[in-house]
Design an enzyme around this catalytic site. Structure first.
Site, mmCIF file in Angstrom:
data_model
loop_
_atom_site.group_PDB
_atom_site.id
_atom_site.type_symbol
_atom_site.label_atom_id
_atom_site.label_comp_id
_atom_site.label_asym_id
_atom_site.label_seq_id
_atom_site.Cartn_x
_atom_site.Cartn_y
_atom_site.Cartn_z
ATOM 1 N N LYS A 1 -43.483 -52.556 10.403
ATOM 2 C CA LYS A 1 -44.220 -52.325 11.641
ATOM 3 C C LYS A 1 -45.654 -51.879 11.362
ATOM 4 O O LYS A 1 -45.883 -51.119 10.419
ATOM 5 C CB LYS A 1 -43.496 -51.206 12.401
ATOM 6 C CG LYS A 1 -43.479 -51.377 13.893
ATOM 7 C CD LYS A 1 -42.734 -50.233 14.555
ATOM 8 C CE LYS A 1 -43.682 -49.503 15.470
ATOM 9 N NZ LYS A 1 -43.057 -48.499 16.328
ATOM 10 N N LYS B 1 -39.056 -39.589 8.252
ATOM 11 C CA LYS B 1 -40.249 -38.746 8.156
ATOM 12 C C LYS B 1 -40.048 -37.608 7.166
ATOM 13 O O LYS B 1 -40.985 -37.206 6.467
ATOM 14 C CB LYS B 1 -40.607 -38.168 9.530
ATOM 15 C CG LYS B 1 -41.163 -39.193 10.492
ATOM 16 C CD LYS B 1 -41.795 -38.503 11.691
ATOM 17 C CE LYS B 1 -42.325 -39.531 12.679
ATOM 18 N NZ LYS B 1 -43.033 -38.897 13.800
ATOM 19 N N LYS C 1 -49.730 -46.138 12.055
ATOM 20 C CA LYS C 1 -50.830 -45.218 11.751
ATOM 21 C C LYS C 1 -50.666 -44.576 10.388
ATOM 22 O O LYS C 1 -51.637 -44.152 9.772
ATOM 23 C CB LYS C 1 -50.806 -44.060 12.768
ATOM 24 C CG LYS C 1 -51.515 -44.342 14.051
ATOM 25 C CD LYS C 1 -51.418 -43.108 14.955
ATOM 26 C CE LYS C 1 -50.773 -43.486 16.253
ATOM 27 N NZ LYS C 1 -50.590 -42.395 17.203
#
Ligand code: TRP
Length: 336
Positions: free
Chosen positions: A199, A113, A202
């Site tokens: 994966k 991230k 969002k």
């Protein structure tokens, strides 16, 4: 003896997708029958990356509505909002002070991230797993059902609990209960529609990569029509060189409620032109009741609010005594 307890949560950052449903919520629906279930919206985690304050409260309520629309029963499970209980933030601070910096430096999700955030990495993003440990340990759950990607955070949670027990508890009176992860079965890992090796997420910039639970039938049709496939004829599970094929067959299997063998037989001689309409139809029908119930739940929010109030009160009854126990162990003493 009471029921064993589980706890899990999802960050309310935008609409939930098929991966959230098949990988998490659908399992909670099953688990709520057997376990005392605490399911929450991690809205404090949602601000660890830049967020839109005009969306936060509504997105959070919408996730609650999605839980219920997917079959979480507010009379069986406790549904609550993380920020409604100050105990989460408070315990996270106490944990910050007993967690070695290098434990967090190892966190894979932080590294991933942080790269995406560039210059804009907050202390909150770094400390995110400590808040997650607080979320969990406050409720003294037996099991924490999460996806494979959260395994390292649950390990950290166990390490924090063990360290606190060692430093501030005694062997016969541990302060915190050390929970076990419950990693969701394989097959429930839903992959991106545009790349079967990634994966469904969002944060993927392409809308076409995921199916949101509230997508209209037309949009579902469009996304399936455009999704990535391969030039091989005949569809089968288990070929590592055909990640998209595996993913789409798995989706069909999970959404139609059939066994893998049944799907393998039905689809063995199919081409994509035959399979895609079948998958579309199955997905549209599986998601229709969720979309309808979500619409009803959000048309008038008084019911949702009452669920969240009840959830907050039930959560507080467990969380506040745990926090008090930790504070006492660290040497704090409340005013009489
Ligand atoms: N980090 C989790 C995720 O991104 C969300 C989460 C926050 C969570 N607190 C939790 C999950 C506690 C399980 C238990 O999926």
């Amino acid at each position: 003896m009471g029921k064993r307890r589980i706890l899990s949560g999802i960050q309310p950052t935008g609409a939930l997708h098929l991966g959230n449903y098949l990988g998490a919520i659908r399992n909670w629906v099953r688990l709520q029958e057997e376990y005392d279930s605490f399911l929450f919206m991690a809205d404090l985690h949602a601000i660890t990356v830049p967020h839109d304050p005009t969306r936060l409260a509504e997105d959070t309520q919408n996730v609650a509505a999605t839980y219920i629309a997917c079959g979480i029963d507010p009379d069986k499970a406790t549904i609550f909002v993380q920020s409604h209980l100050s105990a989460h933030s408070e315990l996270a601070w106490l944990f910050n002070c007993i967690t070695p910096l290098n434990w967090l430096e190892r966190m894979i999700q932080f590294k991933e991230k942080a790269v995406k955030q560039g210059e804009n990495v907050s202390i909150g993003l770094f400390a995110y797993p400590v808040l997650q440990a607080a979320d969990i340990l406050l409720y003294e759950p037996d099991l924490v059902p999460v996806g494979e990607d959260q395994k390292q955070h649950i390990e950290l949670t166990r390490d924090i609990a063990t360290r606190l027990n060692f430093q501030y508890g005694s062997e016969d009176a541990p302060v915190l209960k050390v929970p076990e992860p419950l990693i969701q079965a394989a097959g429930a890992r839903v992959m991106s529609l545009t790349d079967g090796t990634k994966k469904m997420s969002k944060s993927d910039p392409s809308e076409l990569s995921r199916i949101d639970l509230l997508d209209s039938p037309e949009l579902i049709q469009k996304k399936i029509k455009r999704c990535k496939t391969d030039p091989v004829r005949g569809l089968a599970f288990g070929d590592p060189d055909r990640p998209e094929c595996n993913n789409l067959l798995t989706l069909y299997m999970l959404l139609s409620g059939q066994t893998q063998e049944a799907v393998a037989t039905t689809c063995a001689d199919m081409g994509w032109g035959q399979f895609k309409p079948l998958l579309t139809e199955t997905m549209v029908e599986a998601l229709r009741p969720i979309r309808d119930t979500f619409g009803e739940l959000t048309a008038d929010r008084t019911y949702l609010e009452s669920v969240l109030k009840q959830g907050r009160d039930k959560a507080a009854a467990i969380a506040n005594p745990t926090l008090a126990k930790v504070k006492a162990a660290l040497g704090y003493s409340p005013l009489p």
